[in-house]
Write a protein that holds these residues in place. Structure first.
Motif, PDB file in Angstrom:
ATOM      1  N   GLN B 145      37.457  30.011  10.355  1.00 34.94           N
ATOM      2  CA  GLN B 145      38.690  30.784  10.229  1.00 34.94           C
ATOM      3  C   GLN B 145      38.563  31.961   9.256  1.00 34.94           C
ATOM      4  O   GLN B 145      39.175  32.999   9.470  1.00 34.94           O
ATOM      5  N   ARG B 153      44.280  36.267  11.963  1.00 32.85           N
ATOM      6  CA  ARG B 153      44.490  35.224  10.962  1.00 32.85           C
ATOM      7  C   ARG B 153      45.886  35.308  10.367  1.00 32.85           C
ATOM      8  O   ARG B 153      46.522  34.303  10.091  1.00 32.85           O
ATOM      9  N   PRO B 156      49.508  34.207  13.614  1.00 36.05           N
ATOM     10  CA  PRO B 156      49.297  33.485  14.864  1.00 36.05           C
ATOM     11  C   PRO B 156      50.471  33.734  15.821  1.00 36.05           C
ATOM     12  O   PRO B 156      51.624  33.751  15.369  1.00 36.05           O
ATOM     13  N   MET B 202      45.820  34.853  17.389  1.00 39.57           N
ATOM     14  CA  MET B 202      45.433  33.498  17.039  1.00 39.57           C
ATOM     15  C   MET B 202      46.457  32.504  17.586  1.00 39.57           C
ATOM     16  O   MET B 202      47.658  32.781  17.633  1.00 39.57           O
ATOM     17  N   GLN B 204      47.622  28.351  17.355  1.00 41.57           N
ATOM     18  CA  GLN B 204      47.456  27.078  16.657  1.00 41.57           C
ATOM     19  C   GLN B 204      47.468  25.975  17.708  1.00 41.57           C
ATOM     20  O   GLN B 204      48.441  25.813  18.435  1.00 41.57           O
ATOM     21  N   PRO B 232      42.939  26.298  14.679  1.00 42.77           N
ATOM     22  CA  PRO B 232      43.169  27.691  15.060  1.00 42.77           C
ATOM     23  C   PRO B 232      42.104  28.184  16.054  1.00 42.77           C
ATOM     24  O   PRO B 232      40.932  27.821  15.936  1.00 42.77           O
ATOM     25  N   TRP B 234      41.092  31.936  18.215  1.00 46.65           N
ATOM     26  CA  TRP B 234      41.508  33.325  18.412  1.00 46.65           C
ATOM     27  C   TRP B 234      40.759  33.927  19.591  1.00 46.65           C
ATOM     28  O   TRP B 234      39.684  33.470  19.967  1.00 46.65           O
TER      29      TRP B 234
END
Lengths: 480, 297
Positions: B145, B153, B156, B202, B204, B232, B234
């Motif tokens: 991350q 970052r 999200p 991003m 979650q 996470p 991305w």
């Protein structure tokens, strides 16, 4: 090999054949089911025969035109004939043609409405959408001429059955009794369609679910249960035919339950044994008597079985048709009351009022679903007396919990209008009552605002204060 | 022995004997057999890579830059493995061919050769070490991350919760940040993840029940969803379109039902989508959403 080994083998093989596989070509019947007390086996045979006649089996279903089901129909005329394939031209209506593309067409029927084959129907073997040509299962005796009119029907039901078998049947059961092979692992149980009741609808409390309601459930799923969303895997036309098939199964189940309920009074399963005990007559004499009575009941044209089916289906048709009319859909007469602290407090006050909507009785003082009714013995209206287990029960006799509103999971949808409809009209088949008669629309909106704020209540000190304002003991547990 | 003519190489324990006694025809057959298949494999790979229209080769290019870099790593390994494959097959073919021509020549007994052991330990180690070092930045960018692009970052765009058997998606309200816990104005959808293109975003990832795997094949993104964890992920889609989103971990009998989609769209369209979601979620049966959830705290 010893005799014992052979015996064991036979038992194991018989078990494998009989016990494990469900015959997909047969409909199940509600024998000894919760919904209908068992009836005498001869009466049961009558019910099964009637259902076979009007609905057929899954692989050979009958489109009972009396029912408000869109079985699928496409009209057209013959353009030319090339050997066994008939090249045709449809009279528009593309939506109905979608189903024709499916391999399920193989059992759809074609009926000539003019020309040499007028009045004759044929099963179709294939349809080629690019060539627009049909092949019939059996060769046509007389070749149709150009311009002969025909109707193709039933493709929606067959397409729907195929999709239902693939995606729904293992939970909802071959006949929609909510008892498919995987159903026993699920809590809550899958919906049993046979009462014709669906819980999450947009229609008023006395009306069935509309097509749109069923479609919404299939495409959105039901959070908090095992019902997943089937979109985008299923396309719009596929959803439409599944909905038709489910409605058809629900109507079949309703008729079955009604017939069983009707017959159970006069033809209870244990009638012969009981009467033999009471009178001097032998069991076989009473059995004969039952058979004769049943025969008379089936044969009687004015007050017999046929008339009963006529009445039941008549009610059913108007109920299902009614759900499609715009005036049965609940639309709040006033827009949502702005979601302010004041509105939430008014909602909270109503929520805990024991002589109003009585929300608190089941959902508890803080909406955790722990009202006193969940600990009380409840009346069993259908069977009389009380349920053996404490707590609430639904129309399917399953134990049911009031929603824990702190969790923020809304099975029937989280839109304000969804919650408004559930408060206003109740939830069909459950103890959740309609409050529209006693609570004003503005007050229902206050309740909606409060209910939607419950999951966030304990997080905010200001809301906690609102709590004590409403005069309720602060009972903040950990919202899980 | 005359019976040696009908050599049966499959006979247990007898291979060596039969091979030694077998005529040149049998030996040549095995030489040709073991050379034939690698040649078929190489020709097949050449055709499928040179004529992509046949659809025999790997799927088309990734729609993300990172996916392209992952592909490049894959192809690098593929080239190394191909070189090793061709080299070993040629060596084996040569040995078989030579043995099929001379009855008297004896094989070289190499067991215990120190220099050979060193060569085949050191050469692969160097290759593996090279790969391990060479892929580090891609791995870090993909999984660690701290190396994610900052714009991803920091904000999200959604929380995706896998459950048997669907993907439930929670977006923050337009203009707000995604919070760990659900917020009153969060927006919900199911099985249709929307994301803007040309921006690192991003997600979650969570699971409500069992282990699932969030798989976007066109974007080369695959990440297990583990109950109790927030993971996470991305990506930065560079092409508009609807891409498949499936579950890549057998998660139960309804695993096949977890087929969702990623809708990659322009920023304005993404914003419009969130607005539409918001309007739908606040729908109260009246045309104008009069009571858009307004937080009074």
């Amino acid at each position: 090999m010893s005799v014992r080994v052979w015996q064991l083998l036979v038992v194991v093989l018989a078990g494998a054949v009989a016990g494990c596989a469900e015959d997909a070509s047969k409909m199940r019947f509600a024998q000894n089911a919760v919904l209908a007390k068992p009836v005498h086996r001869k009466a049961q045979a009558v019910v099964e025969k009637e259902l076979e006649k009007h609905f057929g089996t899954p692989l050979d279903s009958v489109a009972w035109l009396k029912l408000p089901v869109n079985y699928g129909k496409a009209e057209g005329k013959v353009k030319s004939v090339d050997g066994r394939s008939v090249i045709v031209d449809f009279n528009a209506e593309t939506s109905d043609l979608e189903g024709l593309n499916s391999p399920e067409l193989s059992r759809a029927g074609l009926l000539f409405t003019s020309g040499a084959n007028q009045g004759e129907s044929f099963l179709l073997a294939s349809y080629d959408p690019s060539e627009k040509s049909f092949e019939t299962l059996l060769p046509l005796k007389t070749a149709p001429a150009e311009g002969d009119q025909f109707v193709v029907a039933g493709q929606n039901l067959r397409h729907g059955r195929k999709l239902y078998a693939r995606h729904c049947q293992h939970c909802h059961g071959i006949n929609g009794d909510g008892d498919g092979t995987t159903a026993k692992y699920l809590n809550p149980r899958p919906r049993d369609y046979r009462l014709g009741i669906f819980k999450f609808t947009s229609t008023n409390k006395d009306t069935k679910a509309s097509r749109d309601d069923l479609k919404r459930i299939i495409s959105h799923g039901i959070p908090g249960t095992y019902m997943p969303s089937f979109v985008p895997m299923l396309k719009d036309n596929e959803l439409a035919v599944i909905v038709e098939y489910i409605r058809w199964l629900a109507m079949r189940g309703e008729l079955e339950v009604q017939l069983l309920k009707d017959l159970k009074n006069d033809y209870a399963a244990d009638r012969a044994r009981k009467e033999a005990k009471e009178s001097k007559a032998s069991t076989s004499e009473i059995e004969n008597q039952i058979a004769k009575q049943l025969e008379e009941y089936v044969a009687n044209p004015t007050e017999g079985l046929a008339a009963f089916i006529e009445t039941v289906t008549g009610d059913m048709v108007s109920a299902w048709e009614g759900a499609e009319t715009a005036d049965t859909v609940i639309m709040p007469p006033v827009p949502r009351v702005p979601d302010t602290t004041a509105s939430r407090e008014r909602g909270k006050a109503l929520f805990v009022k024991t002589d109003g909507g009585k929300c608190i009785n089941c959902h508890g003082p803080t909406g955790r679903g722990n009202g006193f009714q969940t600990e009380d013995f409840q009346k069993n209206d259908a069977a009389g007396g009380f349920y053996e287990k404490r707590g609430l029960h639904d129309a399917w006799d399953q134990p049911i919990k009031p929603r824990d509103l702190t969790r923020g999971i809304y099975r029937g949808g989280r839109r304000p209008i969804d919650i408004y409809r559930r408060i206003s009209q109740g939830i069909k088949g459950t103890p959740m009552p309609p409050v529209a008669a006693t609570v004003k629309p503005e007050e229902i909106w206050d309740l909606v605002n409060y209910v939607l704020s419950v999951p966030f209540e304990s997080a905010s000190p200001k809301a906690a204060k609102a709590h004590s304002v409403a005069g309720q003991p602060s009972e903040h547990g950990n919202a899980n | 022995m005359s019976s040696a003519k009908v050599a049966k190489p499959g006979k247990p324990g007898g291979e060596n004997l039969v091979f030694q006694r077998g005529g040149f025809t049998v030996r040549k057959f095995w030489c040709a057999f073991f050379v034939f298949w690698p040649i078929v494999a190489i020709i097949y790979s050449l055709i499928s890579s040179l004529v992509p229209s046949l659809g025999w080769w790997f799927p088309g290019p990734s729609v993300t830059e990172l996916g392209q870099r992952i592909d490049n790593l894959f192809y690098l390994i593929l080239y190394i493995v191909t070189a090793v494959f061709i080299g070993t097959q040629i060596a084996m073919g040569y040995v078989l061919w030579r043995a099929s021509h001379s009855k008297d020549e004896r094989a070289w007994f190499s067991h215990g050769s120190h220099s050979l052991e060193v060569i085949w330990s050191v050469v692969p180690s160097v290759i593996l070490l090279f790969l391990a070092l060479y892929q580090m930045d891609v791995w870090a960018l993909f999984r660690v991350q701290a190396y994610f692009p900052k714009e991803a970052r920091d904000a999200p765009i959604a929380e995706v919760t896998a459950r048997q058997f669907e993907w439930r998606i929670r977006y923050p309200a337009p203009g707000k940040k995604l919070q760990l816990k659900p917020q009153p104005d969060d927006l919900y959808d199911v099985n249709d993840l929307h994301a803007p293109i040309n921006r690192a975003v991003m997600i979650q990832l969570r699971s409500e029940d069992v282990q699932h795997s969030f798989f976007l094949p066109h974007l080369r993104v695959k990440q297990d969803a583990i109950p109790g964890q927030i993971i996470p992920i991305w990506f930065k889609a560079e092409k508009q379109g609807i891409f498949e989103l499936t579950c890549a971990e057998l998660c139960g009998w309804g695993h096949y039902k977890m087929r969702a989609q990623l809708t990659a769209e322009r920023e304005v369209e993404f914003e419009a989508y969130l607005k539409k979601l918001q309007a739908d979620q606040n729908y109260d049966g009246h045309a104008t959403p009069s009571a858009v959830a307004k937080k009074d705290e």
